[in-house]
Design a protein around this motif. Structure first.
Motif, PDB file in Angstrom:
ATOM      1  N   UNK A 121       0.829  -1.208   0.000  1.00 33.82           N
ATOM      2  CA  UNK A 121       0.000   0.000   0.000  1.00 33.82           C
ATOM      3  C   UNK A 121       0.865   1.261   0.000  1.00 33.82           C
ATOM      4  N   UNK A 122       1.922   1.267   0.792  1.00 33.80           N
ATOM      5  CA  UNK A 122       2.815   2.429   0.858  1.00 33.80           C
ATOM      6  C   UNK A 122       3.507   2.643  -0.489  1.00 33.80           C
ATOM      7  N   UNK A 123       4.034   1.562  -1.068  1.00 36.03           N
ATOM      8  CA  UNK A 123       4.689   1.682  -2.380  1.00 36.03           C
ATOM      9  C   UNK A 123       3.706   2.176  -3.437  1.00 36.03           C
ATOM     10  N   UNK A 124       2.488   1.671  -3.389  1.00 35.91           N
ATOM     11  CA  UNK A 124       1.467   2.106  -4.345  1.00 35.91           C
ATOM     12  C   UNK A 124       1.131   3.577  -4.200  1.00 35.91           C
ATOM     13  N   UNK A 125       0.996   4.030  -2.966  1.00 35.66           N
ATOM     14  CA  UNK A 125       0.683   5.447  -2.737  1.00 35.66           C
ATOM     15  C   UNK A 125       1.825   6.362  -3.180  1.00 35.66           C
ATOM     16  N   UNK A 126       3.050   5.954  -2.909  1.00 35.14           N
ATOM     17  CA  UNK A 126       4.196   6.757  -3.341  1.00 35.14           C
ATOM     18  C   UNK A 126       4.260   6.792  -4.869  1.00 35.14           C
ATOM     19  N   UNK A 127       3.992   5.649  -5.500  1.00 38.09           N
ATOM     20  CA  UNK A 127       3.973   5.584  -6.959  1.00 38.09           C
ATOM     21  C   UNK A 127       2.938   6.554  -7.533  1.00 38.09           C
ATOM     22  N   UNK A 128       1.752   6.558  -6.953  1.00 37.18           N
ATOM     23  CA  UNK A 128       0.701   7.465  -7.415  1.00 37.18           C
ATOM     24  C   UNK A 128       1.053   8.927  -7.141  1.00 37.18           C
ATOM     25  N   UNK A 129       1.725   9.181  -6.018  1.00 35.77           N
ATOM     26  CA  UNK A 129       2.137  10.552  -5.701  1.00 35.77           C
ATOM     27  C   UNK A 129       3.162  11.064  -6.714  1.00 35.77           C
ATOM     28  N   UNK A 130       4.046  10.186  -7.154  1.00 36.88           N
ATOM     29  CA  UNK A 130       5.016  10.584  -8.174  1.00 36.88           C
ATOM     30  C   UNK A 130       4.298  10.880  -9.485  1.00 36.88           C
ATOM     31  N   UNK A 131       3.358  10.010  -9.853  1.00 40.47           N
ATOM     32  CA  UNK A 131       2.596  10.229 -11.086  1.00 40.47           C
ATOM     33  C   UNK A 131       1.787  11.520 -11.033  1.00 40.47           C
ATOM     34  N   UNK A 132       1.254  11.843  -9.856  1.00 42.84           N
ATOM     35  CA  UNK A 132       0.445  13.038  -9.697  1.00 42.84           C
ATOM     36  C   UNK A 132       1.247  14.315  -9.524  1.00 42.84           C
ATOM     37  N   UNK A 133       2.567  14.187  -9.441  1.00 40.00           N
ATOM     38  CA  UNK A 133       3.418  15.363  -9.301  1.00 40.00           C
ATOM     39  C   UNK A 133       3.566  15.863  -7.880  1.00 40.00           C
ATOM     40  N   UNK A 134       3.045  15.123  -6.925  1.00 36.63           N
ATOM     41  CA  UNK A 134       3.177  15.528  -5.520  1.00 36.63           C
ATOM     42  C   UNK A 134       4.617  15.352  -5.065  1.00 36.63           C
ATOM     43  N   UNK A 135       5.252  14.278  -5.531  1.00 44.18           N
ATOM     44  CA  UNK A 135       6.661  14.029  -5.235  1.00 44.18           C
ATOM     45  C   UNK A 135       7.435  14.256  -6.529  1.00 44.18           C
ATOM     46  N   UNK A 195      12.217  11.277 -10.698  1.00 43.99           N
ATOM     47  CA  UNK A 195      12.125  10.661 -12.026  1.00 43.99           C
ATOM     48  C   UNK A 195      10.904   9.736 -12.092  1.00 43.99           C
ATOM     49  N   UNK A 196      10.201   9.767 -13.228  1.00 45.10           N
ATOM     50  CA  UNK A 196       8.983   8.969 -13.403  1.00 45.10           C
ATOM     51  C   UNK A 196       9.248   7.471 -13.383  1.00 45.10           C
ATOM     52  N   UNK A 197      10.482   7.074 -13.666  1.00 44.10           N
ATOM     53  CA  UNK A 197      10.795   5.645 -13.666  1.00 44.10           C
ATOM     54  C   UNK A 197      10.595   5.049 -12.269  1.00 44.10           C
ATOM     55  N   UNK A 198      10.781   5.852 -11.233  1.00 41.05           N
ATOM     56  CA  UNK A 198      10.561   5.372  -9.869  1.00 41.05           C
ATOM     57  C   UNK A 198       9.096   5.018  -9.635  1.00 41.05           C
ATOM     58  N   UNK A 199       8.218   5.724 -10.274  1.00 43.30           N
ATOM     59  CA  UNK A 199       6.798   5.428 -10.154  1.00 43.30           C
ATOM     60  C   UNK A 199       6.499   4.038 -10.714  1.00 43.30           C
ATOM     61  N   UNK A 200       7.074   3.736 -11.861  1.00 41.78           N
ATOM     62  CA  UNK A 200       6.889   2.423 -12.470  1.00 41.78           C
ATOM     63  C   UNK A 200       7.460   1.318 -11.580  1.00 41.78           C
ATOM     64  N   UNK A 201       8.668   1.522 -11.100  1.00 38.46           N
ATOM     65  CA  UNK A 201       9.318   0.521 -10.251  1.00 38.46           C
ATOM     66  C   UNK A 201       8.509   0.289  -8.984  1.00 38.46           C
ATOM     67  N   UNK A 202       8.097   1.359  -8.322  1.00 35.74           N
ATOM     68  CA  UNK A 202       7.318   1.218  -7.096  1.00 35.74           C
ATOM     69  C   UNK A 202       5.948   0.608  -7.366  1.00 35.74           C
ATOM     70  N   UNK A 203       5.370   0.923  -8.513  1.00 32.87           N
ATOM     71  CA  UNK A 203       4.089   0.335  -8.880  1.00 32.87           C
ATOM     72  C   UNK A 203       4.177  -1.161  -9.058  1.00 32.87           C
ATOM     73  N   UNK A 204       5.232  -1.629  -9.705  1.00 33.00           N
ATOM     74  CA  UNK A 204       5.429  -3.070  -9.896  1.00 33.00           C
ATOM     75  C   UNK A 204       5.673  -3.752  -8.542  1.00 33.00           C
ATOM     76  N   UNK A 205       6.495  -3.135  -7.716  1.00 33.14           N
ATOM     77  CA  UNK A 205       6.753  -3.696  -6.381  1.00 33.14           C
ATOM     78  C   UNK A 205       5.445  -3.783  -5.598  1.00 33.14           C
TER      79      UNK A 205
END
Length: 69
Positions: free
Chosen positions: A18-32, A35-45
């Motif tokens: 859940x934490x990794x998913x929320x961070x991934x979404x925050x990166x996608x939303x521009x809150x964090x 680099x966007x690649x971190x969003x993909x990596x965290x989303x897969x994790x």
């Protein structure tokens, strides 16, 4: 295949997923701003952690002979 993920392990996987998913979404939303690649990596994790928690089955655990039941 037999279930090899115990209750505590399962709860930790749900929480970390859940934490990794929320961070991934925050990166996608521009809150964090990072680099966007971190969003993909965290989303897969997140998907892997949530999937293994939901099924109580971990392929890596099976390969290594680990059982946390």
């Amino acid at each position: 295949m037999n279930q090899n993920v115990g209750e505590t392990d399962r709860l930790v996987r749900f929480a970390l997923g859940a934490v990794c998913g929320l961070i991934s979404l925050a990166i996608l939303g521009g809150v964090i701003s990072t680099a966007m690649v971190y969003s993909l990596i965290l989303g897969v994790i997140a998907l892997v952690l949530l999937g293994t928690a939901a099924t109580s089955m971990c392929g890596l655990y099976s390969a290594l002979g680990i059982n946390t039941n």
